[in-house]
Design a protein around this motif. Structure first.
Motif, PDB file in Angstrom:
ATOM      1  N   GLN A 185     -33.959 -64.148  48.250  1.00 18.07           N
ATOM      2  CA  GLN A 185     -34.129 -65.470  48.053  1.00 18.07           C
ATOM      3  C   GLN A 185     -35.353 -66.125  49.356  1.00 18.07           C
ATOM      4  O   GLN A 185     -35.183 -65.593  50.278  1.00 18.07           O
ATOM      5  N   ILE A 186     -36.108 -66.507  48.487  1.00 15.89           N
ATOM      6  CA  ILE A 186     -37.324 -67.000  49.498  1.00 15.89           C
ATOM      7  C   ILE A 186     -36.729 -68.185  50.112  1.00 15.89           C
ATOM      8  O   ILE A 186     -35.845 -69.118  49.471  1.00 15.89           O
ATOM      9  N   LEU A 187     -37.060 -68.452  51.350  1.00 16.33           N
ATOM     10  CA  LEU A 187     -36.615 -69.612  52.291  1.00 16.33           C
ATOM     11  C   LEU A 187     -37.790 -70.334  52.912  1.00 16.33           C
ATOM     12  O   LEU A 187     -38.244 -69.892  53.700  1.00 16.33           O
ATOM     13  N   SER A 188     -38.402 -71.350  52.077  1.00 19.76           N
ATOM     14  CA  SER A 188     -39.672 -71.999  52.688  1.00 19.76           C
ATOM     15  C   SER A 188     -39.307 -73.065  53.702  1.00 19.76           C
ATOM     16  O   SER A 188     -40.297 -72.998  54.647  1.00 19.76           O
ATOM     17  N   MET A 239     -45.266 -60.977  48.395  1.00 23.07           N
ATOM     18  CA  MET A 239     -43.706 -61.540  48.132  1.00 23.07           C
ATOM     19  C   MET A 239     -43.283 -60.847  46.891  1.00 23.07           C
ATOM     20  O   MET A 239     -42.163 -60.327  46.790  1.00 23.07           O
ATOM     21  N   ARG A 264     -29.307 -66.968  44.829  1.00 21.27           N
ATOM     22  CA  ARG A 264     -28.867 -67.943  46.024  1.00 21.27           C
ATOM     23  C   ARG A 264     -27.609 -68.063  46.395  1.00 21.27           C
ATOM     24  O   ARG A 264     -26.956 -68.938  47.192  1.00 21.27           O
ATOM     25  N   ARG A 316     -35.817 -60.013  38.070  1.00 20.37           N
ATOM     26  CA  ARG A 316     -36.053 -60.742  39.177  1.00 20.37           C
ATOM     27  C   ARG A 316     -35.673 -61.995  39.310  1.00 20.37           C
ATOM     28  O   ARG A 316     -35.981 -62.861  38.308  1.00 20.37           O
ATOM     29  N   HIS A 317     -34.974 -62.382  40.090  1.00 19.11           N
ATOM     30  CA  HIS A 317     -34.547 -63.903  40.144  1.00 19.11           C
ATOM     31  C   HIS A 317     -34.157 -64.295  41.589  1.00 19.11           C
ATOM     32  O   HIS A 317     -33.900 -63.352  42.507  1.00 19.11           O
ATOM     33  N   SER A 318     -33.926 -65.589  41.925  1.00 14.75           N
ATOM     34  CA  SER A 318     -33.678 -66.142  43.099  1.00 14.75           C
ATOM     35  C   SER A 318     -32.100 -65.796  43.351  1.00 14.75           C
ATOM     36  O   SER A 318     -31.452 -66.726  42.606  1.00 14.75           O
ATOM     37  N   ARG A 374     -38.570 -70.775  31.568  1.00 16.14           N
ATOM     38  CA  ARG A 374     -40.289 -70.791  31.738  1.00 16.14           C
ATOM     39  C   ARG A 374     -40.910 -71.444  30.527  1.00 16.14           C
ATOM     40  O   ARG A 374     -40.115 -71.452  29.246  1.00 16.14           O
ATOM     41  N   ARG A 409     -32.422 -70.009  33.935  1.00 18.31           N
ATOM     42  CA  ARG A 409     -33.789 -69.840  34.154  1.00 18.31           C
ATOM     43  C   ARG A 409     -34.631 -70.134  33.216  1.00 18.31           C
ATOM     44  O   ARG A 409     -34.409 -69.703  31.912  1.00 18.31           O
ATOM     45  N   TYR A 425     -27.145 -68.838  36.565  1.00 16.55           N
ATOM     46  CA  TYR A 425     -27.996 -70.376  36.577  1.00 16.55           C
ATOM     47  C   TYR A 425     -28.903 -70.117  35.512  1.00 16.55           C
ATOM     48  O   TYR A 425     -29.290 -68.717  35.348  1.00 16.55           O
TER      49      TYR A 425
HETATM   50  C1  LIG Z   1     -43.834 -69.740  47.413  1.00 15.93           C
HETATM   51  C2  LIG Z   1     -42.415 -70.062  47.069  1.00 15.93           C
HETATM   52  C3  LIG Z   1     -41.584 -70.643  47.834  1.00 15.93           C
HETATM   53  C4  LIG Z   1     -40.146 -70.836  47.206  1.00 15.93           C
HETATM   54  N1  LIG Z   1     -39.287 -71.409  47.983  1.00 15.93           N
HETATM   55  C5  LIG Z   1     -37.836 -71.410  47.683  1.00 15.93           C
HETATM   56  C6  LIG Z   1     -37.012 -71.908  48.825  1.00 15.93           C
HETATM   57  O1  LIG Z   1     -37.087 -72.468  49.743  1.00 15.93           O
HETATM   58  N2  LIG Z   1     -35.563 -71.989  48.233  1.00 15.93           N
HETATM   59  C7  LIG Z   1     -35.243 -71.383  47.030  1.00 15.93           C
HETATM   60  O2  LIG Z   1     -34.061 -71.176  46.650  1.00 15.93           O
HETATM   61  N3  LIG Z   1     -36.228 -70.850  46.133  1.00 15.93           N
HETATM   62  C8  LIG Z   1     -37.488 -70.825  46.533  1.00 15.93           C
HETATM   63  N4  LIG Z   1     -38.572 -70.350  45.659  1.00 15.93           N
HETATM   64  C9  LIG Z   1     -38.138 -69.804  44.332  1.00 15.93           C
HETATM   65  C10 LIG Z   1     -38.359 -70.542  43.351  1.00 15.93           C
HETATM   66  O3  LIG Z   1     -37.700 -71.789  43.395  1.00 15.93           O
HETATM   67  C11 LIG Z   1     -37.977 -69.958  41.954  1.00 15.93           C
HETATM   68  O4  LIG Z   1     -38.636 -68.844  42.069  1.00 15.93           O
HETATM   69  C12 LIG Z   1     -38.234 -70.503  40.718  1.00 15.93           C
HETATM   70  O5  LIG Z   1     -37.365 -71.630  40.777  1.00 15.93           O
HETATM   71  C13 LIG Z   1     -37.861 -69.557  39.430  1.00 15.93           C
HETATM   72  O6  LIG Z   1     -36.672 -69.132  39.496  1.00 15.93           O
HETATM   73  P1  LIG Z   1     -36.300 -67.377  39.728  1.00 15.93           P
HETATM   74  O7  LIG Z   1     -36.914 -67.072  40.902  1.00 15.93           O
HETATM   75  O8  LIG Z   1     -35.080 -67.352  39.468  1.00 15.93           O
HETATM   76  O9  LIG Z   1     -37.381 -67.136  38.356  1.00 15.93           O
HETATM   77  C14 LIG Z   1     -39.827 -69.987  46.146  1.00 15.93           C
HETATM   78  C15 LIG Z   1     -40.631 -69.536  45.373  1.00 15.93           C
HETATM   79  C16 LIG Z   1     -42.072 -69.309  45.930  1.00 15.93           C
HETATM   80  C17 LIG Z   1     -43.041 -68.719  45.193  1.00 15.93           C
END
Ligand SMILES: Cc1cc2nc3c(=O)[nH]c(=O)nc-3n(C[C@H](O)[C@H](O)[C@H](O)COP(=O)(O)O)c2cc1C
Length: 239
Positions: A176-179, A161, A15, A11-13, A221, A219, A217
């Motif tokens: 991808q999460i977008l805050s 989430m 983007r 699982r990863h972002s 931890r 990642r 990219y």
């Molecule tokens: C609450 C929350 C908000 C996040 N907001 C963003 C965001 O706005 N844009 C983004 O690209 N990633 C966002 N992320 C993803 C994190 O940046 C990402 O999970 C972290 O860098 C680790 O990378 P990975 O998801 O690839 O393991 C968010 C994650 C969480 C849990």
């Protein structure tokens, strides 16, 4: 068990841009929201609603909403950046600076001035041709009993989430999460456009789709012994 840990690792972002011509199949959407429904929530309050947006004209209208970057975001973001992959690998937290424009990367910059000089960005820049957006709304009235600041409610939204994210990953979909969607101006514009009531607020949005490029990219931890304590805080020993 190994399958579950593999999925958690994978699982990863996602983007990168998504293929806008590939809609999310209905069974996949069903499974993702089903996974959300089974997330643990404090006191089983189920304090969330999900708006699934896959109508192209609605996505286009959302993409035309303007956003502005706040000095607070710029200042706190800059502290989490590593200038190189090597530095990120050593630090093991935060993100790589190259994700952001050069002007945002210097921790001691005048972020008030930088934010004031930034032109408004369009949400289409964040959506990057995603064919689907999941908007997660939360209902602060459904606060778990005596949860100061609704902390337990926010933790619950994180569980939602992760359930959706792992399910999307298992289906081979990018998420991808977008805050930026929870900023006040964006929330106000979306409330007008989508018609959700005042007691619901945006927790976050998930961009969902078939990635058009492989993700590439680094990642990182922390190692387990950097945050796991045995029997007492600071206690050492094999975990
Ligand atoms: C609450 C929350 C908000 C996040 N907001 C963003 C965001 O706005 N844009 C983004 O690209 N990633 C966002 N992320 C993803 C994190 O940046 C990402 O999970 C972290 O860098 C680790 O990378 P990975 O998801 O690839 O393991 C968010 C994650 C969480 C849990």
């Amino acid at each position: 068990m190994q399958d579950l840990l593999d999925l958690i690792h994978q699982r990863h972002s996602a983007r990168t841009p998504y293929d806008s011509s590939r809609a999310i199949p209905q069974p996949a959407l069903d499974q993702i929201v089903e996974a959300a429904s089974w997330a643990p929530t404090a006191h089983n309050m189920q304090n969330f609603e999900i708006v699934v947006i896959d109508d192209p004209s609605t996505l286009q209208a959302i993409g035309a909403i303007e956003t502005r970057t706040s000095p607070v975001f710029l200042r706190e973001n800059a502290r989490q950046l590593s200038a190189s992959v090597e530095a990120l690998r050593q630090r093991r937290t935060g993100v790589i600076a190259s994700m952001f424009p050069p002007a945002w990367r210097e921790p001691d910059a005048d972020f008030e001035a930088i934010a004031a000089a930034e032109p408004a960005a369009l949400l289409s820049h964040s959506l990057q041709s995603a064919p689907c957006l999941l908007l997660v709304l939360y209902d602060a009235r459904k606060r778990a009993p005596a949860s100061e600041g609704d902390v337990l409610g926010f933790i619950s939204l994180g569980c939602v989430m992760e359930n959706m994210w792992l399910t999307a990953q298992s289906l081979g979909l990018g998420l991808q999460i977008l805050s930026v969607f929870s900023s006040e101006p964006v929330e106000a514009a979306l409330r007008r456009m989508l018609g959700f009531p005042a007691h619901l607020k945006i927790a976050y949005a998930c961009r969902l789709g078939h990635p058009a490029e492989a993700h590439d990219y680094v990642r990182v931890r922390r190692p387990l012994d950097a945050f796991v304590h045995r029997n007492r805080y600071g206690g050492e020993g094999p975990i």
